[in-house]
Design an enzyme around this catalytic site. Structure first.
Site, PDB file in Angstrom:
ATOM      1  CB  THR A 157      -3.361 -12.947   1.928  1.00 19.56           C
ATOM      2  OG1 THR A 157      -4.767 -12.921   2.575  1.00 19.56           O
ATOM      3  CG2 THR A 157      -3.077 -11.786   0.929  1.00 19.56           C
ATOM      4  CB  SER A 192      -5.979  -3.760   3.964  1.00 20.57           C
ATOM      5  OG  SER A 192      -4.976  -4.741   3.579  1.00 20.57           O
ATOM      6  CE1 TYR A 194       0.429  -8.711   4.057  1.00 21.86           C
ATOM      7  CE2 TYR A 194      -2.012  -9.193   4.200  1.00 21.86           C
ATOM      8  CZ  TYR A 194      -0.643  -9.493   4.263  1.00 21.86           C
ATOM      9  OH  TYR A 194      -0.370 -10.906   4.338  1.00 21.86           O
ATOM     10  CG  HIS A 195      -5.292  -7.907   2.164  1.00 15.55           C
ATOM     11  ND1 HIS A 195      -5.935  -7.328   3.514  1.00 15.55           N
ATOM     12  CD2 HIS A 195      -5.281  -9.188   2.473  1.00 15.55           C
ATOM     13  CE1 HIS A 195      -6.030  -8.112   4.343  1.00 15.55           C
ATOM     14  NE2 HIS A 195      -5.863  -9.344   3.944  1.00 15.55           N
ATOM     15  CE  LYS A 198       1.133 -11.651   0.947  1.00  9.24           C
ATOM     16  NZ  LYS A 198       2.456 -12.373   1.398  1.00  9.24           N
TER      17      LYS A 198
END
Length: 394
Positions: A157, A192, A194-195, A198
């Site tokens: 991402t 975040s 989530y990031h 990643k």
């Protein structure tokens, strides 16, 4: 080729499966319905009902005569992952349930994909961290032990980079320090949890490439918009999962649904947050080119997978313009930003690599957005205003 798609039920996973199947490849998809279960748990509405993965595969076969094999499994379990390479597979739908054999390429989408979800509370944070990192780690070890020459195309991402005050390169940065030079992964600063997972995915795969000669292409993708692809155009029961809520919906998809529902467009803060975007058709093009041109042994190849950049404010203005031309009295609303982020910032990412491989961009014209309005308005009776914005904060 035999293409193994991890996360094959998702917004991008299912269209990718149809894309490769339509081109004559053998396709196996794996999913555990994590996103569907999360949507049910949070009571967020999808724009239209989506058949189960086996039912979708069955309907695809009825239309095309082509088989997409389906495995329902939790890939955070290392044995479930390893079974996909060793033949210990229980198919949940297949015309021929015989093991297809070691995959020629793996496409990895199998992650909890939402930044807001990852920060709702510690339980959902734990699920995000455990799922995303265990799946990637299990894949890395399965490749090392069972299929070391099989290339991986992994979905990263653009959010890994954050919004630095310098140009964003395609994954790598040459650094000169005290008279010496070296190349490093571009500095990353996620906004975040989530990031952050990643970023850690990228680090895991870079470790596997350096230490075990794994072959990895990491696609730093921006927010995706759209519903129809070449394979599902006009076939509503083959459409991908489509969310319009603040947790799983992407901003263009959300704005269009809000406009149709008569809900003021939810602009967070000043609306100057700028990101790179791409049409769902271009996601398929990019993954196709990455599969066609795999990384070499020991290589972590990174592409920035976007086609153009917009601020949230620009997207809201375009949505209003197109919506009003269609008769919708679209209003804009600047909300107190529930996220800790820069609302005005420099943003200049490079994204030439995939274009050099032959990707032909679809741009977000008013005509393209109008087409999305036309599709979404068929489901206006399904829209629930109460799920559009609940103010998840971080």
């Amino acid at each position: 080729m035999h293409i193994l798609i991890l996360g094959g039920d998702g917004y991008l996973g299912w269209p990718t499966a149809m894309h490769f199947s339509a081109r004559g490849h053998e396709v196996t998809v794996v999913d555990n319905y994590l996103r569907r279960h999360a949507c049910t748990d949070l009571d967020v509405g999808m724009l239209y009902p989506v058949p189960t993965l086996p039912e979708r595969a069955k309907r695809w076969h009825q239309r095309t005569g082509k088989e997409i094999k389906v495995v329902l499994a939790d890939l955070a379990d290392p044995e479930a992952m390893r079974g996909l390479f060793e033949g210990r597979v229980q198919y949940d739908w297949a015309i021929d349930p015989t093991f297809t054999g070691e995959p020629d390429v793996v496409v990895h989408y199998a992650e909890q994909p939402s930044a807001p979800y990852s920060l709702m509370n510690y339980k959902r944070a734990n699920l995000t961290v455990s799922n995303n990192l265990l799946v990637t780690n299990n894949l890395m070890f399965a490749l090392r032990d069972l299929a070391p020459n099989t290339p991986v195309v992994k979905l990263g991402t653009m959010g890994e980079y954050g919004t630095p005050n310098i140009d964003i390169e395609e994954g790598w940065l040459e650094v000169e320090h005290k008279g010496r030079k070296d190349t490093f992964l571009y500095p990353r600063q996620a906004s975040s949890l989530y990031h952050t997972t990643k970023i850690m995915d990228t680090d895991l795969m870079w470790f596997g490439a350096r230490m075990w000669d794994l072959r990895v292409t990491d696609l730093m993708q921006g927010p995706v918009y759209g519903i129809e692809t070449d394979e599902n155009e006009g076939q509503e029961d083959l459409y991908p999962i489509f969310n319009y809520d603040e947790i799983f919906g992407t901003v263009i998809n959300r704005f269009i649904v809000q406009a149709i529902a008569g809900y003021p467009l939810t602009i967070y803060g000043a609306g100057g947050q700028t990101r790179g975007y791409l049409n769902i058709r271009d996601t398929l093009q990019c993954v196709d080119k990455a599969v066609e041109h795999p990384a070499g042994p020991g290589e972590l190849r990174i592409f920035n997978q976007i086609m153009e950049t917009f601020s949230v404010r620009e997207l809201a203005e375009q949505t209003r313009r197109v919506g009003q031309a269609l008769g919708y009295p679209v209003e804009l609303q600047n909300l107190e930003n529930p996220r800790k982020e820069a609302e005005e910032h420099y943003y200049n990412p490079a994204y030439q690599g995939l274009l050099d491989l032959g990707v032909k961009p679809h741009y977000l014209t008013d005509e393209v957005m109008e087409g999305m309005f036309r599709i979404a308005e068929r489901y206006r009776d399904n829209i629930r205003n109460d799920v559009i914005f609940r103010g998840v904060r971080w």
